[in-house]
Enzyme design. Structure first.
Site, PDB file in Angstrom:
ATOM      1  N   ASP A 120      53.949 -58.612 -58.071  1.00  0.00           N
ATOM      2  CA  ASP A 120      54.562 -59.581 -58.961  1.00  0.00           C
ATOM      3  C   ASP A 120      53.777 -60.531 -59.395  1.00  0.00           C
ATOM      4  O   ASP A 120      52.449 -60.459 -59.288  1.00  0.00           O
ATOM      5  CB  ASP A 120      55.560 -59.985 -58.073  1.00  0.00           C
ATOM      6  CG  ASP A 120      55.482 -60.871 -56.895  1.00  0.00           C
ATOM      7  OD1 ASP A 120      54.143 -61.091 -56.803  1.00  0.00           O
ATOM      8  OD2 ASP A 120      56.337 -61.140 -56.058  1.00  0.00           O
ATOM      9  N   ARG A 155      67.358 -65.543 -55.796  1.00  0.00           N
ATOM     10  CA  ARG A 155      66.087 -66.549 -56.006  1.00  0.00           C
ATOM     11  C   ARG A 155      65.910 -67.021 -57.455  1.00  0.00           C
ATOM     12  O   ARG A 155      65.708 -66.341 -58.209  1.00  0.00           O
ATOM     13  CB  ARG A 155      64.789 -66.002 -55.842  1.00  0.00           C
ATOM     14  CG  ARG A 155      63.618 -66.873 -55.913  1.00  0.00           C
ATOM     15  CD  ARG A 155      62.319 -66.555 -55.042  1.00  0.00           C
ATOM     16  NE  ARG A 155      61.830 -65.439 -55.403  1.00  0.00           N
ATOM     17  CZ  ARG A 155      60.645 -64.898 -55.244  1.00  0.00           C
ATOM     18  NH1 ARG A 155      59.756 -65.754 -54.143  1.00  0.00           N
ATOM     19  NH2 ARG A 155      60.172 -63.748 -55.424  1.00  0.00           N
TER      20      ARG A 155
END
Length: 532
Positions: free
Chosen positions: A445, A165
């Site tokens: 996160d 990613r």
């Protein structure tokens, strides 16, 4: 360090051991070429985002696009899916640090999505060492020895399929400039990985596989498609060699799923329910509309309201087009000192995965290796075949109203206070270079920190009345903010607190929470504190 080829490509970050293996002249020229061809379009699309946000701020709400109705109603499919991506029933995610990469590839998950985005604090060292680790994976040199314990880790015989990613379109890599302009973080991450590893991955039956974050429109998907087509031409790869899964983690993108698949159809293999960022985006896009104030984060669950609607629509849309519909993240962590609490946490994960598999998802995400067996058991039991592409869900009919239905629930003082503690602790860890942080038995996160910040902003901005009758004001926020910082200091210990970057984190988080206008991303101003 500078490389010249009709323009000046400069590396402003420190050159540490082995960095030269990534920052080669040819790799930098490849990345600079991407910048020169595509950065102007990236900037134009970000400006379109900003204009669209102004309309949302004025009261407009998202809807399906009338001009692309023919795409939604058309009869078309995405391209062929590679053999090693046909079974993705459990995927694990995490940052690109070396120990994580080795352990995640070995943990028994079908796929490991390694992350330069929300689970990564994009320090220069993190970004380049991450690229070294991924290059070592394809060079057969990936191992790790723990400097404290001396324990050695090596890649096993059947590693998970690797997906990468890159950063979103909005983020910059200011350590690399082209003619004085900082590079897009997305183009830099993508360029370095595909340049060094695409042919090696293809040679062993895999490929350069990506997860694409934060898209807000099919035009942004078209840009990624153009980047992939150009990269394939430059590297001598066949069309469709690069494959991607797009995270549907912004509210506008949920109304353009068909269109995103269509724009990327030669290169896309699926969509993913990026649930935490999606909640954040829902709040952000409608932040100026007091009709869309959510209850406590813990009550915004996937089986209800707008989250349930978007999950079902994603399944139906993907399977109609021959693409995979991936489920969302289980962020729970093992609670090793409390068997009862641990069992309750794992039961939540199991129920969530049963919902996903039962609805027709083709796989799911977990944040910790101990959750891989839990999710794997559910999908093995409820999805005996490699995927559920044959589960069309023609019974599903989702309207714009469904995608905007907010969850019922309560807004509590404890939820508000927890948002402060989670948000500040995560921001502080991010400033120290850690992008995935265990807090209160959850893997947090950037997305979950953004939810915390977004909810606080809304509650303060609209003077929300909490359960029990208390009204949120700026003065009350200031008082409880200090109280919660003191609680964090007590919980982690004064020495750890004082040795960290809490003053900077607390100021940044407070300023964003009280700003008159809602800032798009916490990580954008935070990057200025870590870029060096």
């Amino acid at each position: 360090m500078a490389v010249t080829d009709n323009s000046v490509i400069s590396v402003k970050g420190a050159l540490k051991p082995r960095f030269d293996e990534i920052l080669t002249t040819d790799a930098l020229l490849f990345a600079a070429d991407l910048h020169k061809r595509f950065d102007a379009t990236r900037k134009r699309l970000l400006a379109i985002r900003a204009e669209r946000q102004k309309r949302f701020n004025a009261g407009e709400t998202p809807d399906f696009l009338p001009e692309t109705k023919h795409i939604r109603e058309g009869d078309w499919k995405v391209g062929k899916i590679p053999a090693d991506l046909l079974d993705r029933r459990v995927e694990i995610t995490g940052p690109t640090d070396r120990k994580m990469v080795v352990n995640a590839l070995n943990c028994g998950a079908k796929v490991f999505m390694t992350d330069f985005e929300d689970a990564n604090s994009p320090t220069w060292t993190n970004c380049i060492e991450g690229q070294i680790n991924l290059k070592d994976r394809w060079d057969g040199k990936l191992d790790f020895t723990d400097p404290t314990t001396g324990k050695a880790y090596k890649l096993g015989p059947n590693p998970a399929v690797l997906m990468v990613r890159p950063r979103g379109w909005h983020l910059l890599e200011e350590h690399v400039t082209v003619d004085g302009e900082p590079m897009s973080g997305a183009l830099f991450d993508f360029g370095m990985y595909v340049f060094h590893n695409a042919k090696k991955a293809l040679a062993v039956g895999s490929g350069p596989y990506f997860y694409l974050p934060k898209l807000e429109s099919h035009q942004e998907a078209r840009l990624w498609n153009d980047v992939m087509v150009h990269a394939q031409e430059k590297l001598g790869l066949k069309v469709g060699a690069i494959k991607a899964t797009v995270l549907i983690e912004t509210l506008p993108a949920a109304f353009e799923m068909d269109e995103i698949l269509f724009e990327l159809k030669d290169h896309i293999v699926g969509l993913n329910c990026g649930r935490w960022d999606y909640i954040f985006s829902f709040i952000k896009k409608l932040a100026k509309n007091k009709n869309y104030i959510l209850p406590d984060r813990s009550q915004v669950t996937m089986g209800k309201a707008f989250l349930n609607a978007y999950s079902l629509l994603l399944i139906k849309t993907c399977h109609k087009r021959g693409a995979f519909a991936m489920g969302g993240m289980a962020a729970q962590l093992p609670i090793k000192n409390n068997p009862e609490a641990n069992a309750a946490a794992f039961a939540k994960v199991k129920a969530d995965k049963e919902r996903e598999a039962g609805n027709g998802h083709d796989g799911t995400w977990v944040a910790h290796p101990d959750l891989v067996p839990v999710a794997m058991e559910v999908f093995n039991r409820l999805m005996p075949k490699p995927n559920q592409l044959d589960k069309k869900r023609d019974d599903v009919s989702i309207t714009a109203k469904d995608l905007l239905e907010i969850h019922t629930g309560t807004r509590t003082e404890e939820g508000f206070r927890e948002n402060i503690r989670v948000g500040v602790q995560y921001t502080e860890a991010w400033l120290r270079g850690r992008g995935a942080v265990p807090i209160y038995n959850m893997m947090e996160d950037a997305a979950t920190a953004e939810i915390s910040r977004a909810q606080i902003w809304q509650f303060v901005n609209y003077g929300v009345r909490l359960e029990g009758g208390k009204t949120v004001t700026r003065d009350w926020f200031a008082r409880v903010y200090d109280e919660e910082l003191a609680r964090v200091r007590a919980e982690i210990g004064a020495a750890n607190y004082d040795a960290g970057r809490f003053p900077e984190a607390a100021k940044l988080f407070r300023d964003l929470s009280l700003a008159p206008d809602f800032a798009d991303f916490l990580t954008t101003p935070a990057y200025q504190l870590i870029k060096g």
